[in-house]
Design an enzyme around this catalytic site. Structure first.
Site, short mmCIF file in Angstrom:
data_model
loop_
_atom_site.label_atom_id
_atom_site.label_comp_id
_atom_site.label_asym_id
_atom_site.label_seq_id
_atom_site.Cartn_x
_atom_site.Cartn_y
_atom_site.Cartn_z
N LYS A 114 0.89 -1.18 -0.25
CA LYS A 114 0.02 0.01 0.11
C LYS A 114 0.74 1.28 0.16
O LYS A 114 0.44 2.12 -0.62
CB LYS A 114 -0.90 0.02 1.24
CG LYS A 114 -1.92 -0.93 1.17
CD LYS A 114 -3.26 -0.87 1.69
CE LYS A 114 -4.30 -1.82 1.45
NZ LYS A 114 -5.63 -1.83 2.24
N LYS A 197 -4.74 -10.08 -8.17
CA LYS A 197 -6.16 -10.49 -7.26
C LYS A 197 -7.25 -9.56 -7.75
O LYS A 197 -7.06 -8.41 -8.12
CB LYS A 197 -5.82 -10.70 -5.74
CG LYS A 197 -5.77 -9.35 -5.17
CD LYS A 197 -6.10 -9.74 -3.71
CE LYS A 197 -6.48 -8.40 -3.07
NZ LYS A 197 -7.25 -8.45 -1.59
N LYS A 200 -10.83 -4.18 -5.22
CA LYS A 200 -11.51 -2.77 -5.41
C LYS A 200 -10.73 -1.79 -5.96
O LYS A 200 -11.31 -0.55 -6.38
CB LYS A 200 -12.54 -2.38 -4.20
CG LYS A 200 -11.67 -2.41 -3.02
CD LYS A 200 -12.76 -1.87 -1.76
CE LYS A 200 -12.01 -2.07 -0.56
NZ LYS A 200 -12.51 -3.23 0.24
P1 ADP Z 1 -9.69 -5.21 -1.78
O1 ADP Z 1 -8.63 -6.00 -2.19
O2 ADP Z 1 -10.53 -5.29 -2.91
O3 ADP Z 1 -9.37 -3.92 -1.27
P2 ADP Z 1 -10.17 -5.84 1.09
O4 ADP Z 1 -8.51 -5.73 1.42
O5 ADP Z 1 -10.96 -4.93 1.76
O6 ADP Z 1 -10.59 -6.04 -0.62
O7 ADP Z 1 -10.34 -7.31 1.43
C1 ADP Z 1 -11.74 -7.42 2.33
C2 ADP Z 1 -11.87 -9.07 2.55
O8 ADP Z 1 -12.03 -9.69 1.32
C3 ADP Z 1 -10.52 -9.89 3.40
O9 ADP Z 1 -10.76 -10.82 4.16
C4 ADP Z 1 -9.72 -10.35 1.77
O10 ADP Z 1 -8.86 -11.16 2.27
C5 ADP Z 1 -10.84 -10.70 1.20
N1 ADP Z 1 -10.51 -10.51 -0.30
C6 ADP Z 1 -10.28 -9.33 -0.86
N2 ADP Z 1 -10.14 -9.65 -2.34
C7 ADP Z 1 -10.04 -10.74 -2.40
C8 ADP Z 1 -9.91 -11.76 -3.57
N3 ADP Z 1 -9.73 -11.46 -4.67
N4 ADP Z 1 -10.10 -13.34 -3.23
C9 ADP Z 1 -10.36 -13.49 -2.09
N5 ADP Z 1 -10.54 -12.83 -1.23
C10 ADP Z 1 -10.44 -11.64 -1.12
#
Ligand code: ADP
Ligand code: TRP
Length: 334
Positions: A114, A197, A200
């Site tokens: 980040k 991955k 968002k």
């Molecule tokens: P992002 O990566 O979209 O910002 P977050 O970091 O807010 O998402 O993650 C929120 C939850 O969703 C966490 O528990 C994270 O491990 C899970 N998560 C986020 N992206 C994925 C993904 N691509 N596959 C599986 N789990 C995910």
């Protein structure tokens, strides 16, 4: 058994969040016996590491609460709240700042990702973020923490902090939590790039399926998803070296509640021209009811605030004994 997890209320939920985290939360809630309890919260205190205006932040918390309820979190059975309404999180975070070591935080890969090249310019909050996360978990004596693969390191840090605190102050104040990481859906990948991955923060909306996407948008994103020209193999083993194909098969298996091997057996020899419409149908039929519940709830400010206020009262009561025990162990209050 005490289950706890949190999610930052920033932006829409996407399929990765749903399959990697939320769906698992719902499953754990539904399988819970009466002696156990689930705590799910919106990590709005963590979200201060991303700049947002006041109105946006208020809206994000309500929208994410609506999304969780739409996905199946039942505020009557689980404690659903936002972190900012329970000051014990911030208090315990400060106490744990005395225990967490700079060397430990320097190893956190999420911080490195980040912060990127701007290490000196990011906020202290982003750096201390994992300590607040440890406080979230330890406050409730959580035993099981369902998260995606990317949160594993933060849970390891949480355990290290708990062990050091219990040892330093010679009291078993904190329970050591175990991460619960669903294997098959631990990492849902971008529809545009099988090596990134689904997130968002990906600038391309085509890379993810949002839980707010309508049926047409879902079908269109699946149709345009990157693939390769090969037909599907008869076993999942044959997907090696084909990250995009593996991802789509994995999504299908997760949504259908089967395995990648079974999906391959079903579509063996067929190309993506046949597989993609089937995947789109499956996604549409599963996500449509969630979206309908979400739309019905998301503008009902009063109902959502009532859920969160009530949840925060229950959470604060559950957190209190551990917070007191931590102050006491440290000789700050007896
Ligand atoms: P992002 O990566 O979209 O910002 P977050 O970091 O807010 O998402 O993650 C929120 C939850 O969703 C966490 O528990 C994270 O491990 C899970 N998560 C986020 N992206 C994925 C993904 N691509 N596959 C599986 N789990 C995910
Ligand atoms: N850091 C987590 C994420 O980005 C969210 C989170 C905050 C969390 N506190 C937590 C997850 C406690 C599990 C337990 O997804």
């Amino acid at each position: 058994m005490r289950v706890l997890s949190g999610i930052q209320p920033t932006g829409n939920l996407h399929l990765g969040n749903y399959l990697g985290a939320i769906r698992n939360w719902v499953k754990m809630q539904d399988e819970m016996d009466s002696a156990s309890q689930c705590f799910f919260f919106l990590a709005d205190m963590h979200s201060i590491t991303v700049h947002e205006g006041r109105e946006q932040r208020l809206r994000n918390v309500r929208e994410m609460a609506a999304a969780l309820v739409a996905c199946g979190i039942d505020p009557e059975r689980s404690v659903l709240f936002n972190q900012a309404r329970v000051p014990a999180h911030a208090e315990l975070c400060w106490l744990l700042n005395g225990t967490a070591r700079i060397g430990w935080l320097n190893r956190m890969t999420q911080f490195k990702d980040k912060a990127g090249k701007n290490r000196e310019g990011v906020s202290i909050g982003l750096y201390v973020y994992p300590v607040l996360q440890a406080a979230d978990v330890l406050l409730y004596q959580a035993t099981h923490v369902p998260v995606g693969e990317d949160q594993k390191q933060h849970l390891e840090l949480t355990r290290d902090i708990a062990i050091k605190f219990n040892t330093d102050f010679e009291r078993e104040v904190f329970t050591l939590p175990d991460p619960i990481i669903p294997k098959e859906t631990a990492r849902i990948m971008s529809l545009r790039d099988g090596s990134a991955k689904m997130s968002k923060s990906d600038p391309s909306d085509q890379s993810r399926i949002n839980l707010t996407d309508d049926d047409d948008a879902i079908a269109q994103k699946v149709r345009k998803a990157k693939t390769d020209p090969e037909p599907l193999p008869s076993e999942a083993k044959g997907l090696e070296g084909r990250p995009e194909a593996l991802n789509l098969v994995g999504i299908y298996a997760a949504m259908a509640g089967t395995s990648a091997d079974q999906v391959c057996a079903q579509f063996a020899g067929q190309g993506f021209g046949a597989f993609k419409p089937a995947l789109a149908d499956l996604l549409v039929s599963s996500l449509h009811p969630i979206r309908e519940r979400y739309v019905a709830l998301k503008d009902d400010q009063a109902a959502l605030d009532a859920i969160l206020v009530k949840g925060a009262e229950k959470a604060a009561a559950a957190a209190e004994p551990t917070l007191r025990a931590a102050y006491d162990a440290m000789g700050l209050m007896r």
